[in-house]
Scaffold this active site. Structure first.
Site, short mmCIF file in Angstrom:
data_model
loop_
_atom_site.label_atom_id
_atom_site.label_comp_id
_atom_site.label_asym_id
_atom_site.label_seq_id
_atom_site.Cartn_x
_atom_site.Cartn_y
_atom_site.Cartn_z
N ILE A 31 28.62 33.67 17.28
CA ILE A 31 29.39 32.42 17.29
C ILE A 31 29.77 32.01 18.71
CG2 ILE A 31 31.75 33.37 17.08
CD1 ILE A 31 32.23 31.32 14.84
N ASN A 87 29.00 47.94 21.28
CA ASN A 87 30.31 48.23 21.86
C ASN A 87 31.06 49.14 20.90
OD1 ASN A 87 29.96 46.50 24.13
ND2 ASN A 87 30.45 44.73 22.86
N HIS A 100 27.53 46.74 14.88
CA HIS A 100 26.56 45.66 15.06
C HIS A 100 25.93 45.85 16.42
CE1 HIS A 100 30.60 44.49 16.31
NE2 HIS A 100 30.03 43.83 17.31
N MET A 101 24.65 45.60 16.48
CA MET A 101 23.91 45.62 17.74
C MET A 101 23.81 44.20 18.26
SD MET A 101 19.99 46.80 18.42
CE MET A 101 20.27 48.56 18.17
P1 5GP Z 1 32.16 43.06 19.50
O1 5GP Z 1 33.17 42.44 20.43
O2 5GP Z 1 32.82 43.72 18.32
O3 5GP Z 1 31.15 43.94 20.19
O4 5GP Z 1 31.29 41.84 18.97
C1 5GP Z 1 31.75 40.98 17.98
C2 5GP Z 1 30.96 39.71 18.13
O5 5GP Z 1 31.12 38.94 16.94
C3 5GP Z 1 31.44 38.82 19.28
O6 5GP Z 1 30.37 38.62 20.20
C4 5GP Z 1 31.89 37.55 18.60
O7 5GP Z 1 31.57 36.39 19.35
C5 5GP Z 1 31.16 37.59 17.28
N1 5GP Z 1 31.83 36.92 16.18
C6 5GP Z 1 33.16 36.99 15.88
N2 5GP Z 1 33.42 36.26 14.77
C7 5GP Z 1 32.24 35.74 14.37
C8 5GP Z 1 31.85 34.88 13.28
O8 5GP Z 1 32.66 34.48 12.44
N3 5GP Z 1 30.53 34.55 13.20
C9 5GP Z 1 29.61 34.98 14.10
N4 5GP Z 1 28.35 34.58 13.92
N5 5GP Z 1 29.93 35.79 15.13
C10 5GP Z 1 31.22 36.16 15.27
#
Ligand code: 5GP
Ligand code: ZN
Length: 114
Positions: A31, A87, A100-101
Site C-alpha cells: 500500500i 523484517n 511476509h517477504m
Molecule cells: P513490515 O513493516 O511489517 O515489514 O511490512 C508491512 C508492510 O505492509 C508495509 O510495507 C506496509 O506498507 C504494508 N501494509 C500495511 N497495511 C497494508 C494494507 O492494508 N494493504 C497493503 N497492501 N499493504 C499494507
C-alpha cells in the site's frame, strides 16, 4: 477471525486485489510502495515472525522465494535485479506480525540498508 491485518486480507474481510494467489500464499502490492515494484508475498498460514518458523515451513518459505523471483521475472527485473526482505521484530522495522517477504525492484537499492 484474528486481529491480524494480513489474515483479514487473506480472508477478504479487507478487500484486496492479489497479483498472485494459490492455496499456500497470496501476493499483493504494498500500500506504501518503496520502489516501482514492491510486492508482499504472504503465506496463508499465520506465522508471526521468522522466529516462529519450524522445519515444517521449509517448503513454504522456498515457494515464497521462488514466487518473488517469478514476479520479478514477469515484470522484467530478472537481470536488473530485485531485493527480497523479511523484517523481523521492531528494530528491523516489522510492523505487521504475520510473516511476509517484501520484493522490491525498479530503482537502485542502496547497501547497507537503512
Ligand atoms: P513490515 O513493516 O511489517 O515489514 O511490512 C508491512 C508492510 O505492509 C508495509 O510495507 C506496509 O506498507 C504494508 N501494509 C500495511 N497495511 C497494508 C494494507 O492494508 N494493504 C497493503 N497492501 N499493504 C499494507
Ligand atoms: Zn495473520
Amino acid at each position: 477471525m484474528t486481529d491480524c491485518l494480513f489474515c483479514k486480507i487473506i480472508a477478504r474481510a479487507i478487500p484486496a486485489t492479489p497479483v498472485y494467489e494459490d492455496d499456500r500464499m497470496i501476493v499483493i502490492d504494498d500500500i506504501n510502495p518503496q520502489a516501482p515494484m514492491h510486492v508482499l508475498i504472504i503465506p496463508k498460514a499465520h506465522i508471526a515472525t521468522l522466529n516462529d518458523l519450524g522445519p515444517e515451513h521449509d517448503a513454504l518459505v522456498g515457494e515464497m522465494t521462488r514466487r518473488a523471483a517469478a514476479i520479478a521475472r514477469e515484470r522484467g527485473f530478472t537481470d536488473r535485479g530485485f531485493r527480497t526482505i523479511f523484517n523481523t521484530n521492531r528494530e528491523a522495522g516489522q510492523s505487521v506480525f504475520h510473516i511476509h517477504m517484501h520484493a522490491l525492484a525498479g530503482r537502485p537499492l542502496g547497501w547497507p540498508p537503512g
